[in-house]
Write a protein that holds these residues in place. Structure first.
Motif, PDB file in Angstrom:
ATOM      1  N   TYR A 283       0.818  -1.215   0.000  1.00  8.12           N
ATOM      2  CA  TYR A 283       0.000   0.000   0.000  1.00  8.12           C
ATOM      3  C   TYR A 283       0.850   1.261   0.000  1.00  8.12           C
ATOM      4  CZ  TYR A 283      -4.327  -2.532   0.189  1.00  8.12           C
ATOM      5  OH  TYR A 283      -5.393  -3.331  -0.164  1.00  8.12           O
ATOM      6  N   SER A 286       2.360   1.743  -3.453  1.00  9.57           N
ATOM      7  CA  SER A 286       1.350   1.911  -4.500  1.00  9.57           C
ATOM      8  C   SER A 286       0.653   3.268  -4.402  1.00  9.57           C
ATOM      9  CB  SER A 286       0.300   0.792  -4.414  1.00  9.57           C
ATOM     10  OG  SER A 286       0.914  -0.458  -4.638  1.00  9.57           O
ATOM     11  N   GLU A 287       0.471   3.760  -3.180  1.00  5.29           N
ATOM     12  CA  GLU A 287      -0.372   4.957  -3.008  1.00  5.29           C
ATOM     13  C   GLU A 287       0.379   6.216  -2.596  1.00  5.29           C
ATOM     14  OE1 GLU A 287      -4.704   3.223  -2.015  1.00  5.29           O
ATOM     15  OE2 GLU A 287      -3.504   3.706  -0.264  1.00  5.29           O
ATOM     16  N   GLY A 293      -1.960   9.856  -0.147  1.00  8.49           N
ATOM     17  CA  GLY A 293      -1.885   8.458   0.296  1.00  8.49           C
ATOM     18  C   GLY A 293      -1.914   8.280   1.799  1.00  8.49           C
ATOM     19  N   CYS A 399      -5.931  -2.887  -3.289  1.00 10.54           N
ATOM     20  CA  CYS A 399      -4.910  -1.858  -3.446  1.00 10.54           C
ATOM     21  C   CYS A 399      -5.021  -1.205  -4.827  1.00 10.54           C
ATOM     22  CB  CYS A 399      -3.527  -2.477  -3.240  1.00 10.54           C
ATOM     23  SG  CYS A 399      -2.215  -1.261  -3.195  1.00 10.54           S
ATOM     24  N   GLY A 400      -5.264  -2.029  -5.839  1.00  8.45           N
ATOM     25  CA  GLY A 400      -5.455  -1.481  -7.183  1.00  8.45           C
ATOM     26  C   GLY A 400      -6.672  -0.554  -7.223  1.00  8.45           C
ATOM     27  N   GLY A 403      -5.895   2.646  -5.193  1.00  9.65           N
ATOM     28  CA  GLY A 403      -4.945   3.521  -5.888  1.00  9.65           C
ATOM     29  C   GLY A 403      -5.629   4.312  -6.995  1.00  9.65           C
ATOM     30  N   TYR A 404      -6.494   3.640  -7.734  1.00 12.03           N
ATOM     31  CA  TYR A 404      -7.199   4.359  -8.810  1.00 12.03           C
ATOM     32  C   TYR A 404      -8.207   5.361  -8.236  1.00 12.03           C
ATOM     33  CZ  TYR A 404      -5.142   1.589 -12.604  1.00 12.03           C
ATOM     34  OH  TYR A 404      -4.271   1.024 -13.506  1.00 12.03           O
ATOM     35  N   PRO A 410      -1.000   3.146  -9.325  1.00 14.89           N
ATOM     36  CA  PRO A 410      -0.660   2.251  -8.214  1.00 14.89           C
ATOM     37  C   PRO A 410       0.506   1.304  -8.533  1.00 14.89           C
ATOM     38  CG  PRO A 410      -2.938   1.872  -8.993  1.00 14.89           C
ATOM     39  CD  PRO A 410      -2.260   2.730 -10.002  1.00 14.89           C
TER      40      PRO A 410
END
Ligand code: PA5
Length: 445
Positions: A283, A286-287, A293, A399-400, A403-404, A410
């Motif tokens: 995470y 990715s963020e 984030g 997580c994907g 992130g979007y 991400p």
């Protein structure tokens, strides 16, 4: 089955946030399913539990069996996404004390995940005269930490077994065709495994990156993949009620929007510690970009209730908890009766540890929510390779989505380069002369 319980975060967010976010969650989902979002070159992990290379999977099992038969230790050389998943799964399913246990499988030492000289020496000392093998894992093949450690362990192997025999004990997991490690492995004749082009390091635990060390530890990797595949099918469902990844992704995004800037992942199981480390990288990397984030943190309960509990209960109200509740323990321990009862705990006599832990979970939940800490609960079935496979995929997919929703890519990590550039300059790497001069001027005032 993974089940997300959002009851204890609802009072902290607007009641209809799911409806408000529905179209955006759906859009994020479509980006993952159709490959139309930022970073879509790196979404090979979305279909991976079904579309993996079956021949390579068989080779992983064969290599694991060979290592189990000819080695008392396996050194896993890798950093970040090239080691955290394997360590998380092994510690979770085989114990953080795996190396201390009596077993038929090799000890597993993780090296090359830092630059500590003492840690390196300690691994060498712990291996001692034992027969050992090395799995060097680096997608780029050029990461400093594992490359440095690999020099030491390769030399050690070559001194012990000779160059030819050593080559049979080195397994390289790297890019299919490119990079320094791939070139070296081909020249030296190491068996190689592939980090697929379209799978980034932190999403790679279900590739050879994680699977080889995990299989060496004796974990059933078929069951791990089966759990992930079932969760993949669940996460493909385009409706909130049926999709736990949508529920979790939307909830944590909404909490972030309301000013909760830190997500604390908690579990009541010490062996889960490195799964938390894996989750934090997933995470965080990715963020955490474009000044956005959630900051991913973790605690181990109930131990950390005696260290971080005070802050969580009464400190700044900028955090929420996500509690992974694992199903029943594998063992039963009933609390004994004590005739003296000096500690006054006879009211617990006859109760098993899981019962006590359950009350601690519920008591903590109520206290933290009362103290202003929203709680998301992720319920997991009894811990097994299958249920951990489900959990891994669930967190990856969420997580994907998340992130979007945050409107970042991400799947990249541009910020990781900053320290590397400075380190290379300070180490005197050719090509970095100008930066070196500027950094030294800063350091020397
Ligand atoms: O998630 C990532 O991409 C990183 O954590 C990498 O896995 C880590 O930097 C190691 O990179 P490599 O496998 O190229 O050595």
């Amino acid at each position: 089955m993974i089940q997300v319980n959002l009851t204890n975060m609802q009072s902290f967010v607007t009641p209809n946030y799911e409806t408000e976010l529905a179209a955006r969650v759906r859009d994020a989902h479509d980006k993952l399913q159709l490959g139309t979002g930022a970073g879509s070159d790196y979404i090979g992990w979305v279909r991976l539990p079904a579309d993996y290379d079956k021949d390579e999977f068989a080779r992983i099992k064969a290599a694991a069996a060979k290592i189990q038969s000819d080695s008392k230790a396996l050194v896993v050389v890798g950093i970040g996404g090239s080691y955290l998943g394997a360590r998380g799964v092994i510690e979770c399913l085989c114990s953080a004390n795996y190396n201390l246990k009596k077993k038929n499988t090799p000890n597993i030492y993780f090296a090359g995940n830092g630059l500590s000289s003492d840690q390196l020496s300690e691994v060498v000392e712990l291996i001692g005269d034992d027969d050992f093998s090395v799995n060097v894992i680096s997608k780029s093949g050029t990461t400093t930490e594992p490359a440095v450690a690999f020099r030491f362990f390769r030399k050690l192997l070559e001194e012990k077994y000779g160059v030819e025999e050593a080559a049979k004990r080195i397994y390289a997991t790297t890019d299919r065709a490119r990079g320094a490690l791939k070139t070296l492995a081909d020249e030296a004749g190491y068996e190689t495994f592939v980090v697929p082009d379209d799978v980034g390091g932190r999403y790679s635990v279900l590739t050879a990156v994680g699977l080889l060390p995990i299989a060496v530890a004796g974990v059933d990797i078929d069951a791990l993949m089966a759990g992930a595949a079932d969760m993949m099918n669940t996460c493909a469902k385009p409706e909130l009620a049926a999709n736990p990844a949508w529920q979790y992704g939307a909830a944590r995004y909404e909490l972030y929007r309301t000013g909760k800037k830190i997500e604390v992942l908690a579990a009541y199981e010490p062996n889960f510690r490195f799964m938390c480390e894996w989750w934090k990288q997933l995470y965080g990397e990715s963020e955490g970009k474009e000044n956005k984030g959630l900051f991913p943190a973790s605690v181990e309960f109930t131990a950390d209730l005696h260290s971080m509990g005070q802050y969580i209960q009464e400190g700044e109200r900028h955090l929420f908890e996500t509690v992974v509740r694992l199903g029943a323990s594998n063992t039963t321990n009933v609390i004994p009766f004590d005739t003296v009862n000096g500690d006054g705990l006879n009211f617990l006599a006859g109760k098993d540890m899981d019962f006590v832990r359950q009350q601690a979970m519920d008591g903590t939940l109520l206290a933290h929510v009362e103290g202003g800490v929203p709680n998301i609960i992720v319920n997991v079935d009894k811990l097994s390779a299958y249920s951990l496979g489900e959990l891994i995929y669930f967190f990856e997919y969420s997580c994907g989505i998340s992130g979007y929703l945050l409107e970042v890519n991400p799947f990249d990590q541009p910020g990781v380069e900053a320290y590397k550039k400075n380190m290379f300059a300070l180490l005197g790497k050719p090509g970095y002369e100008e930066l070196r001069a500027a950094l030294l001027a800063k350091l020397n005032g």
